[in-house]
Each structure stands twice: as structure tokens, then as C-alpha cells.
Scaffold this active site. Structure first.
Site, mmCIF file in Angstrom:
data_model
loop_
_atom_site.group_PDB
_atom_site.id
_atom_site.type_symbol
_atom_site.label_atom_id
_atom_site.label_comp_id
_atom_site.label_asym_id
_atom_site.label_seq_id
_atom_site.Cartn_x
_atom_site.Cartn_y
_atom_site.Cartn_z
ATOM 1 N N SER A 1 36.519 11.024 -30.969
ATOM 2 C CA SER A 1 37.928 10.740 -30.726
ATOM 3 C C SER A 1 38.569 10.305 -32.038
ATOM 4 O O SER A 1 37.935 9.625 -32.842
ATOM 5 C CB SER A 1 38.043 9.624 -29.691
ATOM 6 O OG SER A 1 39.299 8.989 -29.795
ATOM 7 N N GLN B 1 48.135 49.840 -18.046
ATOM 8 C CA GLN B 1 47.948 49.367 -19.418
ATOM 9 C C GLN B 1 47.771 47.847 -19.444
ATOM 10 O O GLN B 1 47.165 47.302 -20.356
ATOM 11 C CB GLN B 1 49.167 49.785 -20.254
ATOM 12 C CG GLN B 1 49.031 49.505 -21.721
ATOM 13 C CD GLN B 1 50.049 50.283 -22.530
ATOM 14 O OE1 GLN B 1 49.973 51.517 -22.596
ATOM 15 N NE2 GLN B 1 51.012 49.605 -23.106
ATOM 16 N N LYS C 1 44.115 45.689 -19.676
ATOM 17 C CA LYS C 1 43.229 45.474 -20.837
ATOM 18 C C LYS C 1 43.129 44.014 -21.254
ATOM 19 O O LYS C 1 42.029 43.474 -21.383
ATOM 20 C CB LYS C 1 43.696 46.262 -22.066
ATOM 21 C CG LYS C 1 44.084 47.680 -21.841
ATOM 22 C CD LYS C 1 42.931 48.621 -21.755
ATOM 23 C CE LYS C 1 43.429 49.993 -21.361
ATOM 24 N NZ LYS C 1 44.416 50.003 -20.251
ATOM 25 N N ASN D 1 32.545 12.866 -26.893
ATOM 26 C CA ASN D 1 33.078 13.552 -25.719
ATOM 27 C C ASN D 1 32.324 14.843 -25.394
ATOM 28 O O ASN D 1 32.006 15.610 -26.298
ATOM 29 C CB ASN D 1 34.555 13.871 -25.924
ATOM 30 C CG ASN D 1 35.388 12.599 -26.055
ATOM 31 O OD1 ASN D 1 35.076 11.582 -25.436
ATOM 32 N ND2 ASN D 1 36.426 12.645 -26.873
ATOM 33 N N HIS E 1 27.865 14.395 -0.997
ATOM 34 C CA HIS E 1 29.142 13.656 -1.058
ATOM 35 C C HIS E 1 29.211 12.774 -2.314
ATOM 36 O O HIS E 1 29.906 11.763 -2.330
ATOM 37 C CB HIS E 1 29.363 12.785 0.183
ATOM 38 C CG HIS E 1 29.101 13.491 1.471
ATOM 39 N ND1 HIS E 1 30.084 14.154 2.166
ATOM 40 C CD2 HIS E 1 27.943 13.671 2.161
ATOM 41 C CE1 HIS E 1 29.551 14.703 3.253
ATOM 42 N NE2 HIS E 1 28.259 14.433 3.269
ATOM 43 N N SER F 1 50.268 49.771 -26.942
ATOM 44 C CA SER F 1 49.118 48.951 -26.554
ATOM 45 C C SER F 1 48.090 48.857 -27.676
ATOM 46 O O SER F 1 47.042 48.238 -27.516
ATOM 47 C CB SER F 1 48.456 49.533 -25.301
ATOM 48 O OG SER F 1 48.146 50.897 -25.496
ATOM 49 N N TYR G 1 47.908 57.851 -11.763
ATOM 50 C CA TYR G 1 48.033 56.915 -12.889
ATOM 51 C C TYR G 1 49.456 56.387 -12.986
ATOM 52 O O TYR G 1 50.432 57.112 -12.825
ATOM 53 C CB TYR G 1 47.664 57.605 -14.214
ATOM 54 C CG TYR G 1 47.891 56.671 -15.394
ATOM 55 C CD1 TYR G 1 46.913 55.755 -15.781
ATOM 56 C CD2 TYR G 1 49.114 56.655 -16.068
ATOM 57 C CE1 TYR G 1 47.143 54.860 -16.815
ATOM 58 C CE2 TYR G 1 49.345 55.765 -17.106
ATOM 59 C CZ TYR G 1 48.360 54.873 -17.474
ATOM 60 O OH TYR G 1 48.584 53.983 -18.487
ATOM 61 N N LYS H 1 33.644 6.913 -29.148
ATOM 62 C CA LYS H 1 33.601 8.057 -28.233
ATOM 63 C C LYS H 1 32.744 9.231 -28.710
ATOM 64 O O LYS H 1 32.729 9.569 -29.887
ATOM 65 C CB LYS H 1 35.029 8.595 -27.995
ATOM 66 C CG LYS H 1 35.938 7.693 -27.196
ATOM 67 C CD LYS H 1 35.441 7.414 -25.787
ATOM 68 C CE LYS H 1 35.613 8.602 -24.865
ATOM 69 N NZ LYS H 1 37.019 8.870 -24.575
ATOM 70 N N GLU I 1 33.519 20.415 -20.691
ATOM 71 C CA GLU I 1 34.919 20.278 -20.256
ATOM 72 C C GLU I 1 35.704 21.571 -20.494
ATOM 73 O O GLU I 1 36.485 22.015 -19.654
ATOM 74 C CB GLU I 1 35.603 19.130 -21.006
ATOM 75 C CG GLU I 1 35.137 17.763 -20.561
ATOM 76 C CD GLU I 1 35.781 16.671 -21.408
ATOM 77 O OE1 GLU I 1 36.642 15.961 -20.887
ATOM 78 O OE2 GLU I 1 35.436 16.549 -22.600
HETATM 79 N N1 ARG Z 1 47.702 53.054 -23.045
HETATM 80 C C1 ARG Z 1 47.527 53.635 -21.766
HETATM 81 C C2 ARG Z 1 46.767 52.666 -20.851
HETATM 82 O O1 ARG Z 1 46.300 51.703 -21.329
HETATM 83 C C3 ARG Z 1 46.745 54.883 -21.913
HETATM 84 C C4 ARG Z 1 47.086 55.928 -20.907
HETATM 85 C C5 ARG Z 1 48.487 56.326 -21.088
HETATM 86 N N2 ARG Z 1 48.868 57.446 -20.318
HETATM 87 C C6 ARG Z 1 50.114 57.797 -20.206
HETATM 88 N N3 ARG Z 1 50.375 58.849 -19.543
HETATM 89 N N4 ARG Z 1 51.090 57.118 -20.730
HETATM 90 O O2 ARG Z 1 46.661 52.860 -19.664
#
Ligand code: ARG
Length: 461
Positions: free
Chosen positions: A279, A324, A327, A287, A158, A25, A319, A285, A292
Site C-alpha cells: 500500500s 464484426q 472480435k 495485498n 455457510h 476492423s 451474414y 500492508k 482480487e
Molecule cells: N470485418 C468483417 C467481420 O469482422 C469481415 C467480413 C466482412 N464482410 C462483409 N461483407 N462486409 O465480420
């Protein structure tokens, strides 16, 4: 084995190369580096307070972390995908820099409570940034409203001309929506500002820890009450994104109005050149790209909200690696909300208002018909009868292409004998808006009062 993993002890074979990249990640969670280091410094200080680390170890660790912070900010830090995530990139580098003492930092902690902490610290800043963005836009809209307290425009229901309102009143409606947005973010901050550290992997830790102290160091209101909940809870992310989705829904509604209003058909406002594009084929134009695009970006924020709700929906405690995946959506939501607020503030500061066009438009479409009905009620006619009389006059007006205010007294009297000369006061647009002189009404006096009040409120948020 090259690239030995920090968790590699029980493994005999290296990670498949594709899986290494698939599970990593670091490419996106590296943006948490400042908050990760902040959390680690607090954790090390807490461990020193309870005697798990000695003072010198704590000093060496926190200095090492400071050095890493500088490396990252100077862009000399070597982010490595084989180190998986932001946490292990920083920890591995710490061990490189300060040796074996660095290996003690992770005592009494897990990446599970670490990531939950990082994300809360990050989003706490995020909420504050969005809050000041909203504050800035509110102030800009109040300034604009103040200049247009007397400007009459058609009010719509309306999308049909309904009754005249002032442009200032319309802007202050947007301001109210934004005040509520601010409140929603502020409210979700309370639930963000809770410390997961100490939960460790899920069950807590055998080391002597002082979670209140860590909470205090990091500015959290309190430690999370349950370790299982602490590592698995992502409600605060969903709440944040949900507040952002509502904010975007508002900006998208504003956008729709601006796109309509800036069209040749309405011509109520002009967005400055700096906030428009042309445009490539049609030379005439200009825009309204900013509204938008903001309207369009609302879709991705809604999408992220749905992703996050779905991400959490079937997760057992505690967990899971699924988390992950929270994010990228939440980062994108924060970026999008901040960008949209920024673009909107600049655009609205330069908005040109075509008061004469709006006034003319307000005079069309029998916008003072209700005023005439109210006038008849004032003269003793029951409202339903008054409605009928005015309806007939409007019908005549449509046939003859003439608005109520342009009819002669004789013609108006043909609707009802009780109509007198003073009717023209209520049929005027200014008369119509000024007559709605009560709290929350569109009368210039009331709009001025609403502005004054909003200026006080915005100072407090
Ligand atoms: N990269 C993981 C996340 O974003 C961090 C926690 C990872 N924990 C684990 N036991 N693999 O959630």
C-alpha cells in the site's frame, strides 16, 4: 479516387472519412493475420486442385502470402485503415507484390466465409492454449495437494466451521472444477472445428470447389453443411466464451477463498511477495492483488458473454456486419483467461500453507460434533436423539468456552451415559478426517488415491 477500395467498382463517391474509420476492423482483427493467410493458402491450393487456378498461379500466390506473413512478423507490414480489415489489407498487399495473379485469390470466396474460417482457426488454437493453461494449473494444484494430504483445516458451510477436512482435499475440489472446465473447452472445440469456406457470401459458389479437400488441408473435421448457417453461425464463439465464463467463475471462487485465507484474521496461507503488492500509505500492508484482480476480471468475461448473446439475438440470416463486433469481446476473453491461468499457476506454486494455524482453527467451533453424534449412533442411539445430546453438550461448551475434545469424560457422560473413554478417538481432528474413508471422502488415504487418479487423468487431457 485515391485509396481505391477493392470493392469500389459500383461507387462513385469516396467513403466518408469518419465512416471509413467507424466501419474498419483492422485495428483489432489484424491479430487474425496468421490464420487468414493459412486459410488463403489452403483456398488457393484447393482452387489449383480443381483447375480454377493453374499450378503456377497457385505457387505465385502462396509465395506472395508467405512473403506477407514475414512482413507482418517482422513488423514491416503497412496496416492501412482505408483497407478496412485484415482480409483486404492482406489481399491488397498481395496484389501489390505479385500483380494481377493476386486478384484471382478471392475466386469462389467471400469475406463472409473467410472471417468465419479465420475465427474458427484462431479459436481452435485458443482452446488448445487455454486447455494447456488449465492442465498446468491442475498439475500445480495436485502437487500442492500432495504435500498437504494430512494437513487438517476447518471445512466450512455457510462460512461457519462445519467439519474438519484436509487441505489436500480442499485443493482437489478445485482440481475437479478445473477438470470440468477442460472438458467444456474440449467439447466446444468439436463445434469450432468445422469449415465455413465454400459458403462464399451466403449461397455457395458457381466455381468447382472441393470443400472436403480444403477442410483436410486446414485440419477441420468436416465442411459446414449449410452455406447460410456457415457464414452466420457464431455459436462456437458463444460456447467458447461461456466455457471461459465458467472457468472464471471458478477462479473467482478460489480467489475469494485465498483473499479470506491470507487475511490476518484467518492466516491460513501466505501468498509469496512476488504475487502481492503493498500500500502506498499503510506500510504494514501486503495485498492479495492477484486473486482480487482475477475475481474482478470475471466481471468483464461475463459482460462479454452477454454482449455476444445480445449481438446474435436478433440477426436474420445470413451474414450481417454486426458480426464484426464479436472480435474484441472474444479476443479479450481469451487474453483474460490465459493471463488469469498463468498468474494463478505461478501464485499457487509458491503458496505457503500455515498448517499449525489451520489445525488450531479446525479445533475450534465444535467441528467434531457430528463425529460425536455418529459415535452415539454406533452405540445404538437413534441419530435424532444423538443430535439432541450433542447439541446440548455444545451449548454447555459454548457457555463454558470449552471444546468437546477438551471436556472431561464425566462431563461428556452427563450428556449420555453410553459415552466411554474411546470417545476421544473420534473427537480428535485426525480421527475425524480419517474416519471419512470412502471414495470422495476427506481421509488422507482417500485424498492420496484421488491425487493418484488425477495424475493419470491430467496426462490424458
Ligand atoms: N470485418 C468483417 C467481420 O469482422 C469481415 C467480413 C466482412 N464482410 C462483409 N461483407 N462486409 O465480420
Amino acid at each position: 479516387m485515391t485509396n481505391k477500395k477493392l470493392w469500389g467498382g459500383r461507387f462513385t463517391a469516396p467513403t466518408d472519412q469518419f465512416v471509413e474509420v467507424f466501419t474498419a476492423s483492422v485495428d483489432f482483427d489484424r491479430r487474425l493475420y496468421r490464420h487468414d493467410i493459412e486459410g488463403s493458402v489452403a483456398h488457393a491450393n484447393m482452387l489449383a486442385k480443381t483447375g480454377v487456378l493453374n499450378k503456377n498461379e497457385c505457387k505465385v500466390i502462396t509465395q506472395g502470402l508467405q512473403e506477407i506473413l514475414e512482413e507482418i512478423e517482422q513488423d514491416t507490414f503497412d496496416w492501412r485503415v482505408d483497407r478496412e480489415d485484415v482480409h483486404m489489407n492482406i489481399e491488397a498487399r498481395l496484389i501489390e507484390l505479385i500483380g494481377d495473379v493476386g486478384k484471382k485469390l478471392h475466386t469462389g470466396r467471400s469475406r463472409n466465409d473467410q472471417i468465419a474460417t479465420d475465427l474458427r482457426l484462431y479459436l481452435r488454437d485458443g482452446v488448445d492454449a487455454v486447455g494447456s493453461g488449465i492442465n498446468g494449473l491442475i498439475s500445480t494444484l495436485i502437487d500442492l495437494a500432495e504435500k498437504q494430504v494430512e494437513t487438517v483445516m476447518p471445512g466450512f458451510t455457510h462460512l461457519q466451521t462445519a467439519q474438519p477436512v484436509t487441505f489436500g482435499h480442499h485443493m482437489m475440489a478445485w482440481v475437479e472444477m478445473l477438470f470440468r472446465d477442460h472438458e467444456r473447452f474440449h467439447d466446444c472445440r468439436k463445434r469450432i472445428n468445422v469449415l465455413p469456406l465454400g459458403a462464399a457470401a451466403l449461397a455457395g459458389t458457381t466455381f468447382p470447389i472441393d470443400r472436403n479437400y480444403t477442410a483436410e488441408l486446414l485440419g477441420f473435421d468436416r465442411p459446414a453443411a449449410n452455406s447460410l448457417d456457415a457464414v452466420s453461425d457464431r455459436d462456437f464463439v458463444i460456447e467458447f466464451v461461456s466455457a471461459a465464463a465458467t472457468l472464471m467463475m471458478h477462479l473467482s471462487r478460489f480467489s475469494e477463498e485465498l483473499v479470506l485465507w491470507s487475511s490476518a484474521q484467518f492466516n491460513f496461507v501466505e501468498i509469496t511477495d512476488a504475487y502481492c503488492t503493498g500500500s502506498s500509505i499503510m506500510p504494514q500492508k501486503k495485498n492479495p492483488d492477484v486473486p482480487e484482480l482475477v475475481r474482478g476480471k470475471t466481471g468483464r468475461v461475463y459482460g462479454h458473454l452477454m454482449s455476444l448473446l445480445t449481438l446474435m439475438k436478433a440477426q436474420p440470416l445470413a451474414y450481417n456486419k454486426d458480426n464484426q463486433e464479436d472480435k474484441e469481446p472474444v479476443f479479450d476473453v481469451l487474453d483474460t483467461a490465459l493471463d488469469c491461468l498463468h498468474a494463478y499457476t505461478g501464485m499457487m506454486a509458491g503458496l505457503q500453507v500455515n498448517a499449525a494455524v489451520m489445525l488450531e482453527a479446525a479445533g475450534k467451533g465444535f467441528s467434531t460434533a457430528t463425529d460425536l453424534a455418529d459415535y452415539l449412533v454406533g452405540k445404538g442411539l437413534p441419530f435424532r436423539d444423538a443430535h439432541e445430546v450433542v447439541g446440548k453438550l455444545v451449548h454447555e461448551g459454548i457457555q463454558q468456552k470449552i471444546d468437546l475434545a477438551d471436556m472431561s469424560l464425566a462431563q461428556l457422560k452427563s450428556g449420555s451415559e453410553i459415552i466411554e473413554k474411546d470417545v476421544f478417538d473420534v473427537l480428535s481432528l485426525q480421527g475425524s478426517v480419517s474416519a471419512r474413508n470412502h471414495l470422495g471422502g476427506t481421509a488422507p488415504k482417500q485424498v492420496a488415491a484421488a491425487i493418484k487418479n488425477a495424475r493419470k487423468r491430467v496426462k490424458k487431457i
